[in-house]
Design a protein around this motif. Structure first.
Motif, PDB file in Angstrom:
ATOM      1  N   LEU A  24       0.831  -1.210   0.000  1.00  0.00           N
ATOM      2  CA  LEU A  24       0.000   0.000   0.000  1.00  0.00           C
ATOM      3  C   LEU A  24       0.861   1.254   0.000  1.00  0.00           C
ATOM      4  CD1 LEU A  24      -2.829  -1.046   2.483  1.00  0.00           C
ATOM      5  CD2 LEU A  24      -2.958  -0.889  -0.017  1.00  0.00           C
ATOM      6  N   ALA A  25       1.974   1.225   0.747  1.00  0.00           N
ATOM      7  CA  ALA A  25       2.875   2.377   0.764  1.00  0.00           C
ATOM      8  C   ALA A  25       3.504   2.585  -0.608  1.00  0.00           C
ATOM      9  CB  ALA A  25       3.955   2.179   1.822  1.00  0.00           C
ATOM     10  N   ALA A  26       3.900   1.496  -1.274  1.00  0.00           N
ATOM     11  CA  ALA A  26       4.527   1.590  -2.588  1.00  0.00           C
ATOM     12  C   ALA A  26       3.546   2.048  -3.660  1.00  0.00           C
ATOM     13  CB  ALA A  26       5.125   0.248  -2.971  1.00  0.00           C
ATOM     14  N   LEU A  27       2.263   1.693  -3.494  1.00  0.00           N
ATOM     15  CA  LEU A  27       1.235   2.051  -4.469  1.00  0.00           C
ATOM     16  C   LEU A  27       0.587   3.403  -4.182  1.00  0.00           C
ATOM     17  CD1 LEU A  27      -0.481  -1.443  -4.725  1.00  0.00           C
ATOM     18  CD2 LEU A  27       0.750  -0.289  -6.584  1.00  0.00           C
ATOM     19  N   ALA A  28       0.966   4.026  -3.080  1.00  0.00           N
ATOM     20  CA  ALA A  28       0.315   5.276  -2.665  1.00  0.00           C
ATOM     21  C   ALA A  28       0.457   6.379  -3.705  1.00  0.00           C
ATOM     22  CB  ALA A  28       0.893   5.738  -1.326  1.00  0.00           C
ATOM     23  N   GLY A  29       1.538   6.344  -4.474  1.00  0.00           N
ATOM     24  CA  GLY A  29       1.751   7.391  -5.469  1.00  0.00           C
ATOM     25  C   GLY A  29       1.090   7.123  -6.808  1.00  0.00           C
ATOM     26  N   VAL A  30       0.401   5.999  -6.928  1.00  0.00           N
ATOM     27  CA  VAL A  30      -0.268   5.648  -8.184  1.00  0.00           C
ATOM     28  C   VAL A  30      -1.714   6.137  -8.133  1.00  0.00           C
ATOM     29  CG1 VAL A  30      -0.983   3.773  -9.702  1.00  0.00           C
ATOM     30  CG2 VAL A  30       1.193   3.608  -8.457  1.00  0.00           C
ATOM     31  N   PRO A  31      -2.091   7.061  -9.006  1.00  0.00           N
ATOM     32  CA  PRO A  31      -3.480   7.556  -8.988  1.00  0.00           C
ATOM     33  C   PRO A  31      -4.477   6.428  -9.246  1.00  0.00           C
ATOM     34  CG  PRO A  31      -2.077   8.966 -10.339  1.00  0.00           C
ATOM     35  CD  PRO A  31      -1.279   7.731 -10.038  1.00  0.00           C
ATOM     36  N   ALA A  32      -5.439   6.296  -8.368  1.00  0.00           N
ATOM     37  CA  ALA A  32      -6.453   5.256  -8.509  1.00  0.00           C
ATOM     38  C   ALA A  32      -7.783   5.802  -8.016  1.00  0.00           C
ATOM     39  CB  ALA A  32      -6.066   4.014  -7.704  1.00  0.00           C
ATOM     40  N   LEU A  33      -8.850   5.292  -8.576  1.00  0.00           N
ATOM     41  CA  LEU A  33     -10.178   5.709  -8.140  1.00  0.00           C
ATOM     42  C   LEU A  33     -10.422   5.162  -6.738  1.00  0.00           C
ATOM     43  CD1 LEU A  33     -12.279   5.047 -11.379  1.00  0.00           C
ATOM     44  CD2 LEU A  33     -11.399   7.226 -10.547  1.00  0.00           C
ATOM     45  N   ASP A  49      -8.604   4.114 -13.863  1.00  0.00           N
ATOM     46  CA  ASP A  49      -9.334   4.540 -15.056  1.00  0.00           C
ATOM     47  C   ASP A  49      -8.409   5.153 -16.099  1.00  0.00           C
ATOM     48  OD1 ASP A  49      -8.778   6.854 -13.631  1.00  0.00           O
ATOM     49  OD2 ASP A  49     -10.649   7.848 -14.204  1.00  0.00           O
ATOM     50  N   ASP A  50      -7.157   5.399 -15.731  1.00  0.00           N
ATOM     51  CA  ASP A  50      -6.175   5.962 -16.654  1.00  0.00           C
ATOM     52  C   ASP A  50      -5.190   4.868 -17.044  1.00  0.00           C
ATOM     53  OD1 ASP A  50      -4.201   7.291 -18.021  1.00  0.00           O
ATOM     54  OD2 ASP A  50      -3.833   8.801 -16.480  1.00  0.00           O
ATOM     55  N   PRO A  51      -5.140   4.468 -18.321  1.00  0.00           N
ATOM     56  CA  PRO A  51      -4.238   3.388 -18.737  1.00  0.00           C
ATOM     57  C   PRO A  51      -2.773   3.660 -18.401  1.00  0.00           C
ATOM     58  CG  PRO A  51      -5.796   3.911 -20.485  1.00  0.00           C
ATOM     59  CD  PRO A  51      -5.963   4.969 -19.438  1.00  0.00           C
ATOM     60  N   ARG A 180      10.312   1.056 -23.385  1.00  0.00           N
ATOM     61  CA  ARG A 180       9.441   0.712 -24.516  1.00  0.00           C
ATOM     62  C   ARG A 180       8.269  -0.150 -24.053  1.00  0.00           C
ATOM     63  NH1 ARG A 180      11.547   1.149 -29.800  1.00  0.00           N
ATOM     64  NH2 ARG A 180      12.972   2.926 -29.827  1.00  0.00           N
ATOM     65  N   ALA A 181       8.552  -1.046 -23.120  1.00  0.00           N
ATOM     66  CA  ALA A 181       7.497  -1.931 -22.621  1.00  0.00           C
ATOM     67  C   ALA A 181       6.414  -1.130 -21.915  1.00  0.00           C
ATOM     68  CB  ALA A 181       8.085  -2.979 -21.681  1.00  0.00           C
ATOM     69  N   ARG A 182       6.798  -0.149 -21.131  1.00  0.00           N
ATOM     70  CA  ARG A 182       5.808   0.713 -20.467  1.00  0.00           C
ATOM     71  C   ARG A 182       4.901   1.366 -21.503  1.00  0.00           C
ATOM     72  NH1 ARG A 182       9.647   4.327 -16.532  1.00  0.00           N
ATOM     73  NH2 ARG A 182      10.216   2.745 -14.983  1.00  0.00           N
ATOM     74  N   GLU A 183       5.517   1.880 -22.574  1.00  0.00           N
ATOM     75  CA  GLU A 183       4.729   2.535 -23.623  1.00  0.00           C
ATOM     76  C   GLU A 183       3.758   1.558 -24.266  1.00  0.00           C
ATOM     77  OE1 GLU A 183       7.580   4.096 -26.362  1.00  0.00           O
ATOM     78  OE2 GLU A 183       8.409   5.555 -24.937  1.00  0.00           O
ATOM     79  N   LEU A 184       4.235   0.341 -24.525  1.00  0.00           N
ATOM     80  CA  LEU A 184       3.386  -0.666 -25.160  1.00  0.00           C
ATOM     81  C   LEU A 184       2.244  -1.079 -24.246  1.00  0.00           C
ATOM     82  CD1 LEU A 184       2.761  -2.576 -27.482  1.00  0.00           C
ATOM     83  CD2 LEU A 184       4.405  -4.205 -26.501  1.00  0.00           C
ATOM     84  N   VAL A 185       2.535  -1.288 -22.977  1.00  0.00           N
ATOM     85  CA  VAL A 185       1.494  -1.666 -22.020  1.00  0.00           C
ATOM     86  C   VAL A 185       0.426  -0.577 -21.939  1.00  0.00           C
ATOM     87  CG1 VAL A 185       1.019  -2.011 -19.556  1.00  0.00           C
ATOM     88  CG2 VAL A 185       2.901  -3.242 -20.657  1.00  0.00           C
ATOM     89  N   THR A 186       0.851   0.674 -21.887  1.00  0.00           N
ATOM     90  CA  THR A 186      -0.114   1.776 -21.846  1.00  0.00           C
ATOM     91  C   THR A 186      -0.972   1.772 -23.098  1.00  0.00           C
ATOM     92  OG1 THR A 186       1.366   3.137 -20.496  1.00  0.00           O
ATOM     93  CG2 THR A 186      -0.384   4.278 -21.703  1.00  0.00           C
ATOM     94  N   HIS A 187      -0.347   1.612 -24.257  1.00  0.00           N
ATOM     95  CA  HIS A 187      -1.074   1.604 -25.536  1.00  0.00           C
ATOM     96  C   HIS A 187      -2.112   0.476 -25.571  1.00  0.00           C
ATOM     97  CE1 HIS A 187      -1.824   1.770 -29.856  1.00  0.00           C
ATOM     98  NE2 HIS A 187      -1.543   0.480 -29.916  1.00  0.00           N
ATOM     99  N   LEU A 188      -1.712  -0.705 -25.136  1.00  0.00           N
ATOM    100  CA  LEU A 188      -2.633  -1.844 -25.157  1.00  0.00           C
ATOM    101  C   LEU A 188      -3.736  -1.705 -24.115  1.00  0.00           C
ATOM    102  CD1 LEU A 188      -0.063  -4.718 -25.740  1.00  0.00           C
ATOM    103  CD2 LEU A 188      -1.717  -3.804 -27.374  1.00  0.00           C
ATOM    104  N   ALA A 189      -3.417  -1.052 -22.986  1.00  0.00           N
ATOM    105  CA  ALA A 189      -4.451  -0.801 -21.982  1.00  0.00           C
ATOM    106  C   ALA A 189      -5.485   0.185 -22.517  1.00  0.00           C
ATOM    107  CB  ALA A 189      -3.829  -0.272 -20.694  1.00  0.00           C
ATOM    108  N   VAL A 190      -5.024   1.174 -23.275  1.00  0.00           N
ATOM    109  CA  VAL A 190      -5.956   2.122 -23.912  1.00  0.00           C
ATOM    110  C   VAL A 190      -6.922   1.351 -24.821  1.00  0.00           C
ATOM    111  CG1 VAL A 190      -6.133   3.952 -25.654  1.00  0.00           C
ATOM    112  CG2 VAL A 190      -4.459   4.140 -23.826  1.00  0.00           C
ATOM    113  N   GLY A 191      -6.376   0.451 -25.617  1.00  0.00           N
ATOM    114  CA  GLY A 191      -7.214  -0.334 -26.516  1.00  0.00           C
ATOM    115  C   GLY A 191      -8.162  -1.251 -25.767  1.00  0.00           C
ATOM    116  N   ALA A 192      -7.679  -1.856 -24.693  1.00  0.00           N
ATOM    117  CA  ALA A 192      -8.516  -2.770 -23.917  1.00  0.00           C
ATOM    118  C   ALA A 192      -9.700  -2.046 -23.290  1.00  0.00           C
ATOM    119  CB  ALA A 192      -7.683  -3.450 -22.838  1.00  0.00           C
TER     120      ALA A 192
END
Length: 199
Positions: A24-33, A49-51, A180-192
């Motif tokens: 939870l401490a490590a994830l605290a900086g990740v925006p989440a609903l 909600d943000d890929p 590059r992998a981060r970019e690809l994961v974001t792109h595929l999450a947008v599509g999903a």
């Protein structure tokens, strides 16, 4: 509303310490609903909600090497409840399916949702996990400083090593491939999620 629900379950929790506070401490900086929260025992859940936030959350969890990670892609009922455990909708069901499957899957990570988008996202995450798994402590040290925006020269000064040594560590750590992998994961999450990528 289409979202990504992350349900993560601590591996070997019966023989090890409770790592939920650490996660939870490590994830605290990740925006989440509504943020990430413990749902039951050694389980944590969060809704994204943000890929672009997905790779941030997943990297934290893969780095810890302590979690089975289930990612559910789909709709959820609005408004979201005050507590994650009360949420309803397809994404929650998919996340439950995914975290169960993750316990016996490569990299302890699965994605569930509509095909073929969920499978494509899962494949990219597995490949990225393979890159991250080879990073040593020294590799993560360089990667973290590069993520802060430092050049290799600046990293070298910070660590007291040559720029050439930084380059060697960066190559061994797969820093370029990881970016590059981060970019690809974001792109595929947008599509999903059925988004058009113009957020």
């Amino acid at each position: 509303m289409a979202v990504l629900v992350l349900t993560i379950d601590q591996r070997a929790s019966r023989t090890g310490p409770d790592r939920v506070p650490e996660a939870l401490a490590a994830l605290a900086g990740v925006p989440a609903l509504g943020g990430f929260e413990r749902t039951a025992g050694d389980e944590v859940q969060g809704v994204l909600d943000d890929p672009a936030t997905l790779p941030r959350a997943v990297e934290v969890l893969l780095r810890a090497q302590a979690w089975s990670i289930g990612i559910g892609v789909g709709e959820v009922s609005l408004p979201l409840p005050d507590h994650a455990r009360a949420g309803t909708g397809a994404a929650y069901l998919h996340a439950r399916e995914a975290v169960t499957a993750a316990k016996s899957s490569p990299w302890h990570l699965r994605v569930a949702g509509e095909p073929p988008a969920a499978r494509q996202l899962e494949s990219a995450l597995w490949l990225w996990a393979a890159v991250l798994a080879r990073r040593t402590t020294r590799g993560w040290e360089v990667a973290d400083l590069v993520d802060e925006g430092l050049t290799y020269e600046q990293v070298g000064r910070r660590l007291g090593i040559s720029q050439s040594a930084v380059s060697q560590r960066a190559q061994a750590a797969g820093i370029v491939e990881g970016r590059r992998a981060r970019e690809l994961v974001t792109h595929l999450a947008v599509g999903a999620l059925g988004q058009d990528g113009t957020r």
